[in-house]
Design a protein around this motif. Structure first.
Motif, PDB file in Angstrom:
ATOM      1  N   HIS A 485     -10.397 -26.807  -6.288  1.00 25.86           N
ATOM      2  CA  HIS A 485     -10.814 -26.476  -4.884  1.00 25.86           C
ATOM      3  C   HIS A 485     -10.736 -25.084  -4.520  1.00 25.86           C
ATOM      4  N   ALA A 486      -9.487 -24.438  -4.971  1.00 24.73           N
ATOM      5  CA  ALA A 486      -9.284 -22.721  -4.737  1.00 24.73           C
ATOM      6  C   ALA A 486     -10.170 -22.042  -5.644  1.00 24.73           C
ATOM      7  N   THR A 487     -10.721 -22.519  -6.817  1.00 24.16           N
ATOM      8  CA  THR A 487     -11.698 -21.765  -7.499  1.00 24.16           C
ATOM      9  C   THR A 487     -12.771 -21.582  -6.811  1.00 24.16           C
ATOM     10  N   ALA A 488     -13.362 -22.980  -6.233  1.00 26.85           N
ATOM     11  CA  ALA A 488     -14.794 -22.961  -5.474  1.00 26.85           C
ATOM     12  C   ALA A 488     -14.560 -22.037  -4.315  1.00 26.85           C
ATOM     13  N   ILE A 489     -13.458 -21.984  -3.408  1.00 30.18           N
ATOM     14  CA  ILE A 489     -13.046 -20.937  -2.532  1.00 30.18           C
ATOM     15  C   ILE A 489     -13.222 -19.693  -2.770  1.00 30.18           C
ATOM     16  N   ALA A 490     -12.737 -19.343  -4.113  1.00 28.48           N
ATOM     17  CA  ALA A 490     -12.580 -17.809  -4.348  1.00 28.48           C
ATOM     18  C   ALA A 490     -14.161 -17.446  -4.682  1.00 28.48           C
ATOM     19  N   ALA A 491     -15.012 -18.275  -5.225  1.00 25.29           N
ATOM     20  CA  ALA A 491     -16.358 -17.795  -5.353  1.00 25.29           C
ATOM     21  C   ALA A 491     -17.050 -17.915  -4.347  1.00 25.29           C
ATOM     22  N   SER A 492     -16.683 -18.426  -3.235  1.00 20.21           N
ATOM     23  CA  SER A 492     -17.283 -18.550  -1.910  1.00 20.21           C
ATOM     24  C   SER A 492     -16.897 -17.126  -1.293  1.00 20.21           C
ATOM     25  N   GLN A 493     -15.649 -16.692  -1.177  1.00 16.40           N
ATOM     26  CA  GLN A 493     -15.209 -15.514  -0.573  1.00 16.40           C
ATOM     27  C   GLN A 493     -15.769 -14.312  -1.276  1.00 16.40           C
ATOM     28  N   LEU A 494     -16.106 -14.345  -2.580  1.00 20.29           N
ATOM     29  CA  LEU A 494     -16.892 -13.203  -3.089  1.00 20.29           C
ATOM     30  C   LEU A 494     -18.294 -12.914  -2.529  1.00 20.29           C
ATOM     31  N   ASN A 495     -18.901 -13.964  -2.431  1.00 18.51           N
ATOM     32  CA  ASN A 495     -20.175 -13.726  -1.776  1.00 18.51           C
ATOM     33  C   ASN A 495     -20.534 -13.755  -0.428  1.00 18.51           C
ATOM     34  N   PHE A 496     -19.651 -14.571   0.350  1.00 14.12           N
ATOM     35  CA  PHE A 496     -19.859 -14.791   1.932  1.00 14.12           C
ATOM     36  C   PHE A 496     -19.286 -14.077   2.849  1.00 14.12           C
ATOM     37  N   LEU A 539     -18.673 -26.018  -2.398  1.00 17.02           N
ATOM     38  CA  LEU A 539     -17.353 -26.326  -2.440  1.00 17.02           C
ATOM     39  C   LEU A 539     -17.084 -27.824  -2.993  1.00 17.02           C
ATOM     40  N   VAL A 540     -16.097 -28.063  -3.425  1.00 12.71           N
ATOM     41  CA  VAL A 540     -15.510 -29.517  -3.733  1.00 12.71           C
ATOM     42  C   VAL A 540     -14.444 -30.081  -2.971  1.00 12.71           C
ATOM     43  N   THR A 541     -14.373 -31.404  -2.849  1.00 18.65           N
ATOM     44  CA  THR A 541     -13.396 -31.915  -2.146  1.00 18.65           C
ATOM     45  C   THR A 541     -13.093 -33.332  -2.521  1.00 18.65           C
ATOM     46  N   PRO A 542     -11.999 -34.138  -2.233  1.00 13.27           N
ATOM     47  CA  PRO A 542     -11.863 -35.357  -2.836  1.00 13.27           C
ATOM     48  C   PRO A 542     -12.744 -36.334  -2.017  1.00 13.27           C
ATOM     49  N   THR A 543     -13.146 -37.415  -2.804  1.00 16.58           N
ATOM     50  CA  THR A 543     -13.886 -38.466  -2.110  1.00 16.58           C
ATOM     51  C   THR A 543     -13.665 -38.979  -0.872  1.00 16.58           C
ATOM     52  N   ALA A 731     -17.756 -24.362 -13.697  1.00 16.16           N
ATOM     53  CA  ALA A 731     -19.149 -24.035 -14.027  1.00 16.16           C
ATOM     54  C   ALA A 731     -19.951 -24.390 -12.597  1.00 16.16           C
ATOM     55  N   LEU A 732     -19.442 -25.774 -12.113  1.00 19.32           N
ATOM     56  CA  LEU A 732     -20.448 -26.133 -10.994  1.00 19.32           C
ATOM     57  C   LEU A 732     -20.298 -25.210  -9.763  1.00 19.32           C
ATOM     58  N   SER A 733     -19.203 -24.902  -9.404  1.00 23.10           N
ATOM     59  CA  SER A 733     -19.175 -24.033  -8.247  1.00 23.10           C
ATOM     60  C   SER A 733     -19.420 -22.324  -8.695  1.00 23.10           C
ATOM     61  N   GLY A 734     -18.918 -22.093  -9.903  1.00 19.63           N
ATOM     62  CA  GLY A 734     -19.220 -20.652 -10.224  1.00 19.63           C
ATOM     63  C   GLY A 734     -20.861 -20.456 -10.785  1.00 19.63           C
ATOM     64  N   GLY A 735     -21.576 -21.592 -11.015  1.00 20.51           N
ATOM     65  CA  GLY A 735     -22.993 -21.370 -11.269  1.00 20.51           C
ATOM     66  C   GLY A 735     -23.574 -20.990 -10.040  1.00 20.51           C
ATOM     67  N   ALA A 736     -23.200 -21.740  -8.930  1.00 16.23           N
ATOM     68  CA  ALA A 736     -23.924 -21.542  -7.536  1.00 16.23           C
ATOM     69  C   ALA A 736     -23.614 -19.945  -7.127  1.00 16.23           C
TER      70      ALA A 736
END
Length: 842
Positions: A485-496, A539-543, A731-736
């Motif tokens: 979750h935090a890795t996907a957030i870090a990728a988001s914070q870099l771009n947006f 971003l990813v989250t639990p079901t 790879a999922l969040s980082g690819g985006a």
């Protein structure tokens, strides 16, 4: 007096050096390509001057000698330079003497025999006993004696014969070796010897990178010379094949390498061919490269094709993009040749148009339109900030001078030089403070303030100035957190940026948010493409619930009323997740099918309702589809090597013939390719014709396949990302994330990057500013960072660090629609770098 090695340069009046001249120069230049020859005589004669006409423009064999002797006494001094070894056994003698009041020759003094009429003063020029000249002048720049013998001498001269013949030239002589640093250069007035800043230039065939105030440097490349006997264009100033260009990061130098253009690192290593002939013009010699502001592409000329764009990483060698320079009447009738391209910060291109008659003009190419910008203007070049243009135009005496004007081609027209021997091939320093140009008569590079004024530096025996770009610091950076979750957030914070913060200079406003489950890749494989298309973080989250950190990140980037896409049905992301988002007043749109294949179809329809290209990859595993997702193109899934009904039904609705406006089919990975062939041959797409073609991108491993995708869809990018090929969340969040930045997602084995991947990244170094490692050291050990740092930039100028939100980010990316960047067209259709389209029959 012992004989010294001679470098003789014979040129046509006030024109650029001819091919044979440069051949002669190359033959006598030091092998080290450092300091210039110890002794030099340069002569320029008019065609009517019979004693020298057979010398002008002709190759002079190596082995000539010059002896400089002199007489010095209390009342006078006299210096004679005798040249031997010329064609046909001819000799050439030029004598400098002064009889005015018996005063000796003095350095820094100009002597004109019109002043001393009847006194028998110099200059006297003789060739095989030729007669004296009626009038003339010479300037002594340097004169030193030892024991009554000349030890150092430099003078430039001009003489006019009885019938108007003219001879002018330069003599340099140093009895003990190369001229010392600081010696005068022969320019009136004498300019300081050495460059005011690092500069790159050509000396014969050698490309020299000068580290500072010297007149030599390190040879880092070799360029071909024009074909023997070739004739330069009949324009005011002619181009040649030896021009060079640095990439904005200072990591690569581009130069003609015949046929084509090559790049090298600043130390001359890592030579790579980046441009070759295109279809129908395979053997053309591409010359005069100009590099885009982001370093991703260049433009170059060939006589047959015109202006062609190539990626600086070499991925388009043989597949350049021909720029449409306007109607045929503009190119073929008014322009007999195109030379000296220059690219502005807004990606417009200016170029020299050589006309049938009259001086050349400068045209501007922007947004697909070509228009006249400056009449009677050659060799134009944009200033680094794009606000001014320097160009060459003949003055009232027919001598080429430098002028500058505003970027509109009209305002602030100013003459920069008053050079009696002419000024050609202007080049701006990277900070815009200085200009360098070539003195075409004496083969000197001169440096002056950009606004004009006295010379601040000069380099003898030099041509084609290009200011050296200091290497920028490039980055290897981790995008990661303690969990997925935090890795996907870090990728988001870099771009947006924070929503509403339109003043953030380095991050974009998010157009939406894409949300996937965190424990399975099945419904998310098309999500990267959706995120790239929607300008959104993934971003990813639990079901069963919305992760608190993810909820905070959504609130940061997306204002209430913004759209959040949920990937998959309620078994993937429960109603509780949708309710939590709705409670914050977001628009929630669920993209789902009965299976992962139906979900991929639903995502594809949003990504592009009328796709020009679709990608087909297996959905039974993650690597191939995630590599493809960074392209931003619709990704359809297969059930391994089997075509599932949902995917077949979607494909059946497409026209698989791009030549008739249909959709190009690209398969990524072996299973996806096998599924497409099997489904087609089993008539699962019954509307399709009896033969189709597809572009298969399938390597021997998942890592090789990901690199084939990168080579096909990405070229000359500022960013690239590397993720482990053994798990999918990073790879999922980082690819985006990297797809948003216009770069590829590359997969690697955590034990280390392969030689092929390292070679690919090294080839990207012309433009690659940041290599993003997706995940922490447990996913990608530090050895991966060290390997990347060793290839993406110049040693000593690569930082392994973290780019904090709002911190250092890559150079401004290409702005769509403002330039003819070849990648834009390739991103829609794919190139043939990864293979050729292949036919399939039912």
């Amino acid at each position: 007096m012992r004989a010294q090695r001679l470098s003789v340069i014979a040129v046509g009046t006030l024109t650029a050096l001819g091919p044979s001249v440069m051949s002669a120069l190359a033959a006598t230049s030091p092998a080290s390509a450092g300091d210039p020859p110890a002794t030099e005589v340069a002569v320029d004669s008019s065609p009517t001057d019979y004693p020298v006409v057979n010398w002008t423009g002709q190759a002079v064999p190596p082995g000539q000698t010059v002896a400089v002797s002199g007489v010095q006494n209390a009342s006078t001094s006299e210096v004679t330079a005798n040249v031997s070894g010329l064609p046909g056994g001819a000799t050439f003698s030029v004598m400098f003497a002064n009889a005015e009041n018996g005063a000796p020759l003095a350095a820094g003094t100009t002597y004109n025999n019109a002043t001393y009429a009847g006194s028998g003063t110099a200059p006297v020029l003789e060739l095989n006993g030729g007669s004296e000249y009626q009038t003339g002048s010479f300037t002594i720049d340097q004169l030193a004696w030892s024991g009554g013998a000349v030890t150092q001498f430099e003078a430039h001269f001009r003489a006019v014969g009885f019938t108007g013949q003219t001879v002018q030239g330069l003599v340099r002589y140093n009895a003990t070796g190369p001229a010392p640093v600081g010696a005068p250069t022969g320019l009136p007035p004498a300019a300081p010897s050495g460059s005011i800043a690092p500069i790159t230039f050509r000396r014969g065939q050698a490309v020299i990178s000068n580290p500072g105030r010297g007149t030599g440097g390190t040879q880092i490349a070799t360029v071909p010379l024009p074909a023997s006997g070739s004739t330069p264009p009949a324009s005011t100033t002619a181009g040649d094949t030896g021009r060079t260009a640095w990439t904005p990061l200072g990591t690569r130098l581009l130069s003609t390498s015949g046929p084509g253009i090559s790049s090298v690192r600043p130390d001359g290593t890592g030579r790579q061919k980046v441009a070759t002939g295109i279809a129908g013009d395979e053997n053309a010699l591409y010359s005069e490269p100009a590099v885009s502001p982001d370093g991703s592409f260049m433009v170059a000329f060939t006589p047959d094709t015109g202006l062609v764009s190539f990626a600086t990483d070499g991925s388009q060698a043989g597949h350049g993009y021909v720029l449409p320079l306007g109607p045929a009447s503009t190119r073929d009738v008014n322009c007999q040749g195109d030379e000296f391209p220059s690219i502005a910060p807004d990606y417009s291109v200016i170029l020299q148009c050589d006309k049938v008659t009259g001086p050349p003009d400068t045209y501007r190419f922007s947004n697909g339109t070509t228009s006249l910008l400056i009449a009677n203007a050659a060799q134009a070049a944009y200033s680094p900030d794009g606000t001014r243009i320097v160009f060459v135009r003949n003055d009232a005496n027919g001598v080429p001078q430098l002028f500058s004007v505003g970027a509109d081609g009209r305002t602030g027209l100013t003459q920069i030089t008053q050079e009696q021997n002419g000024a050609t091939k202007p080049a701006w320093s990277p900070d815009g403070r200085y200009l360098a140009y070539e003195n075409p008569v004496f083969n000197e590079i001169v440096e002056i303030p950009a606004g004009g004024g006295a010379a601040v530096g000069s380099i003898p025996d030099a041509d084609d100035p290009t200011w050296t770009v200091s290497p920028a610091t490039t980055h290897v950076v981790r995008e990661w957190g303690p969990d997925r979750h935090a890795t996907a957030i870090a990728a988001s914070q870099l771009n947006f940026a924070n929503h509403g913060d339109t003043a953030d200079p380095k991050r974009a406003q998010a157009g939406a948010v894409v949300l996937a489950r965190d424990d399975n890749f099945a419904d998310a494989l098309g999500g990267s493409a959706l995120a790239v298309h929607e300008n959104a973080p993934l971003l990813v989250t639990p079901t069963g619930s919305l992760n608190a950190g993810v909820a905070a990140e959504i609130s940061r980037v997306l204002a209430p009323g913004g759209k959040v896409y949920l990937l998959g049905g309620t078994s993937a992301l429960s109603p509780a997740v949708a309710q939590a988002l709705a409670a914050k007043h977001y628009q929630v749109e669920r993209l789902a099918g009965d299976t992962r294949y139906g979900t991929a179809v639903a995502i594809a329809r949003v990504v592009d309702p009328h796709p020009r290209t679709v990608i087909i990859a297996t959905g039974a595993d993650f690597p191939d589809a995630l590599s493809a997702g960074a392209t931003g193109l619709p990704v359809l899934l297969t059930e391994g090597a089997t075509m599932p009904p949902d995917t077949a039904a979607y494909l059946n609705g497409l026209n698989p013939d791009p030549s008739s406006g249909g959709t190009q089919l690209i398969t990524v990975g072996g299973p996806g390719d096998k599924a497409l062939i099997a489904g087609y041959q089993n008539h699962e797409m019954p509307r399709w014709p009896s033969q189709i073609s597809r572009l298969p991108l399938a390597g021997s491993t998942r890592y090789a396949t990901s690199m084939m995708v990168a080579q096909t869809f990405f070229s000359g990018e500022t960013d690239a990302a590397v993720a482990t090929g053994l798990s999918w969340p990073d790879a999922l969040s980082g690819g985006a994330m990297v797809g948003h930045r216009g770069g590829p997602l590359l997969l690697t084995n955590p034990s280390g990057m392969s030689p092929a991947l390292l070679a690919y990244l090294g080839g990207e170094s012309a433009s690659l500013y940041a290599l993003h490692l997706l995940g922490g050291p447990a996913a990608l050990p530090n050895v991966i960072a060290q390997q990347g740092a060793g290839v993406i930039g110049v040693p000593g100028h690569v930082s392994i660090d973290s780019l904090e939100p709002g911190g250092v980010v890559p150079l401004a990316a290409h702005i769509a629609g403002e330039s003819p960047k070849a990648t834009d067209a390739r991103r829609q259709s794919g190139s043939t770098a990864g293979g050729r389209p292949q036919a399939v029959r039912q």
